[in-house]
Design an enzyme around this catalytic site. Structure first.
Site, mmCIF file in Angstrom:
data_model
loop_
_atom_site.group_PDB
_atom_site.id
_atom_site.type_symbol
_atom_site.label_atom_id
_atom_site.label_comp_id
_atom_site.label_asym_id
_atom_site.label_seq_id
_atom_site.Cartn_x
_atom_site.Cartn_y
_atom_site.Cartn_z
ATOM 1 N N HIS A 125 -1.874 4.404 -4.557
ATOM 2 C CA HIS A 125 -1.132 3.266 -5.112
ATOM 3 C C HIS A 125 0.111 3.822 -5.784
ATOM 4 O O HIS A 125 0.024 4.614 -6.715
ATOM 5 C CB HIS A 125 -1.976 2.479 -6.111
ATOM 6 N N CYS A 126 1.269 3.400 -5.306
ATOM 7 C CA CYS A 126 2.535 3.939 -5.797
ATOM 8 C C CYS A 126 3.161 2.977 -6.803
ATOM 9 O O CYS A 126 3.524 1.852 -6.439
ATOM 10 C CB CYS A 126 3.501 4.168 -4.633
ATOM 11 N N PRO A 127 3.325 3.392 -8.057
ATOM 12 C CA PRO A 127 3.941 2.491 -9.038
ATOM 13 C C PRO A 127 5.420 2.235 -8.772
ATOM 14 O O PRO A 127 5.965 1.222 -9.212
ATOM 15 C CB PRO A 127 3.737 3.239 -10.364
ATOM 16 N N ASN A 131 2.986 -1.148 -5.163
ATOM 17 C CA ASN A 131 2.114 -1.516 -4.053
ATOM 18 C C ASN A 131 1.430 -0.259 -3.550
ATOM 19 O O ASN A 131 1.810 0.861 -3.923
ATOM 20 C CB ASN A 131 2.919 -2.177 -2.924
#
Length: 398
Positions: A125-127, A131
Site C-alpha cells: 500500500h503506497c501512501p 492506494n
C-alpha cells in the site's frame, strides 16, 4: 446511470485529499514550474532548435509523469470480488478465508487494512498514491518510478545551469539591479536575464527537491524492477524468505520453489508490462512454472500461519500505552525505532495478556488485532504448562 458514475468519480477524487498525493503533486508542480521558467530565461525555445527540443521534452516529462501517476492512483490494483470462492469447493482447503470480505483470498491476493479489500497480486500500500500497488496498476506505478527520476535529472541540469549562469553574471557585474528589455533577451539566445534573490532561492529549493526525488524514487524503481523480473511482489519476496526459514528451523527436507517465476526475465516482464497496458492474467488464475500449481504458494502461506501460532509468545503488559503514533514518552530509542508507516498502533492496559510474535526491535501483535506497540511495555510470561501443551500439539500438526 450518470448519477452512479458521477458518485463513484467523486469517491475516487477523495484519494487526493491525503498527505501523500498532496506532497507528491506539490513536488511535481514546483520542480516543473521552476524548471520551465528558468529554461525560458536562459534557453529561449523559439530561437534555436535545441531550445525548442529542450522545452518540448521538459513538458513531455511532466505530462507522462502525471499520466502514470494518476493512472496508478485511480485505476487501482484490482480487488477480489466480495464473497469470492473457487469454482471447485474442494480447493478451499488450500486458501485462507477473509472475514471482512466474506470470502476466500485467491492466490497472490492479500487483504489491505487501508483499502479494506482483498487486493489482487498486492505488492504494497503506497501512501504517495493513497492506494495499493497491485495487479492492474503495477505497470503504471513502475513507469512513474522511472519517469520521475529521469524528469528530475533533466530539471536538475536546467536548474544547475541557471544558478551557475546567474551567479557568474552577479560576480561579473555586481549585485546592482539591471533593467533589461525583454525583446532583447528573446532576440539573443545567449542572453540571460539576471534574477533576484527570491527567484534564486526558488531555483535552489527546486534543485534540492529534484535531486532528493531522483535518489529516493530511483531506489524504489530498482527495487520494483528486481521483483518484477522475478515475477514476484514485495510481499511474496518476504513469504519466500520465511519459507526458507521455516524449512531450516524444522529441518523438514522440503524444497520450496516459487511457482510464478516463469524462468525467463522477459516472460516475467511481460506479465506486468504489455502494449495495451492491461496485464495478461485475470488476477485470479496465474501462469505457473512446470512442477508447480496454482496453490503452491497458498499452501506455504497456510504452513507459515500455523508456524506463527507455534512461535507466538504470551506477554504481560507491564506499562500502559495509549496508542500514540510517535511514543515520545517511551524513550529516545523507542521513538527512533518506531515504524514510519501507517500501521495501526495497539493500545495496552497494564496487567493484560497479549499473544505476540517477536520482532527485532518491537513486537507485532499476533491476535485478532494486528499492529505495533513498544517492546518495553511488555515482558514475557513465565512458563505455563497449559500453553506449552497447546504449542506442542501445534508442532505435531506441522
Amino acid at each position: 446511470m450518470w448519477s452512479v458514475v458521477r458518485f463513484e468519480n467523486l469517491q475516487e477524487l477523495k484519494r487526493m485529499c491525503h498527505w501523500g498525493p498532496i506532497i507528491a503533486l506539490s513536488v511535481i508542480a514546483v520542480c516543473s514550474t521552476v524548471a520551465i521558467m528558468d529554461s525560458v530565461c536562459w534557453f529561449w525555445p523559439l530561437d534555436t532548435a535545441g531550445g525548442s527540443i529542450n522545452f518540448i521534452v521538459l513538458i513531455n516529462w511532466t505530462v507522462l509523469i502525471l499520466y502514470n501517476y494518476f493512472n496508478a492512483m485511480f485505476v487501482g490494483p484490482g480487488y477480489i470480488p466480495l464473497g469470492w470462492k473457487p469454482e471447485n469447493p474442494q480447493e478451499t482447503i488450500y486458501l485462507q478465508d477473509c472475514k471482512i470480505c466474506q470470502g476466500y483470498k485467491s492466490p497472490r491476493s492479500h487483504h489491505c487494512r487501508k483499502c479494506n479489500r482483498c487486493v489482487m497480486k498486492m505488492d504494497h500500500h503506497c501512501p504517495w498514491i493513497n492506494n495499493c500497488c497491485g495487479h492492474l496498476n503495477h505497470a503504471y506505478f513502475t513507469s512513474f518510478l522511472i519517469l520521475a527520476p529521469l524528469g528530475c535529472i533533466h530539471v536538475s541540469v536546467i536548474l544547475i545551469m541557471t544558478i551557475y549562469v546567474q551567479l557568474y553574471n552577479r560576480i561579473s557585474f555586481g549585485w546592482s539591479s539591471v533593467k533589461i528589455d525583454m525583446s532583447l533577451a528573446k532576440r539573443d539566445p545567449h542572453f540571460t536575464i539576471p534574477f533576484g534573490i527570491y527567484a534564486f532561492a526558488a531555483s535552489l529549493f527546486a534543485l534540492g527537491l529534484a535531486i532528493g526525488t531522483t535518489i529516493a524514487v530511483g531506489m524504489l524503481f530498482f527495487i520494483q524492477m528486481k521483483v518484477i523480473l522475478r515475477n514476484k511482489t514485495s510481499i511474496e519476496m518476504w513469504i519466500e524468505e520465511k519459507a526458507k526459514d521455516r524449512i531450516q528451523y524444522y529441518q523438514t527436507g522440503e524444497h520450496f520453489i516459487f511457482p510464478y517465476d516463469l524462468g525467463s526475465k522477459w516472460k516475467n516482464f511481460r506479465q506486468v508490462f504489455t502494449w495495451s497496458g492491461v496485464p495478461e492474467a485475470d488476477g485470479i488464475v496465474w501462469p505457473v512454472r512446470q512442477g508447480s500449481h496454482q496453490y503452491s504458494l497458498t499452501i506455504e502461506q497456510l504452513k507459515q500461519k500455523a508456524d506463527k501460532r507455534v512461535r507466538s509468545v504470551h506477554y504481560k503488559v507491564i506499562e500502559g500505552y495509549s496508542g500514540a503514533c510517535c511514543p515520545i514518552t517511551k524513550g529516545i530509542k523507542t521513538f527512533f525505532t518506531t515504524p514510519y508507516t501507517e500501521e495501526p498502533r495497539i493500545q495496552l492496559r497494564k496487567g493484560e495478556l497479549i499473544l505476540a510474535t517477536r520482532g527485532l526491535r518491537y513486537v507485532d501483535s499476533g491476535g485478532r488485532e494486528r499492529g505495533w506497540f513498544p517492546k518495553r511495555c511488555v515482558e514475557k510470561c513465565p512458563f505455563n504448562p497449559t500453553i506449552e501443551k497447546a504449542v506442542e500439539e501445534e508442532k505435531k500438526d506441522l
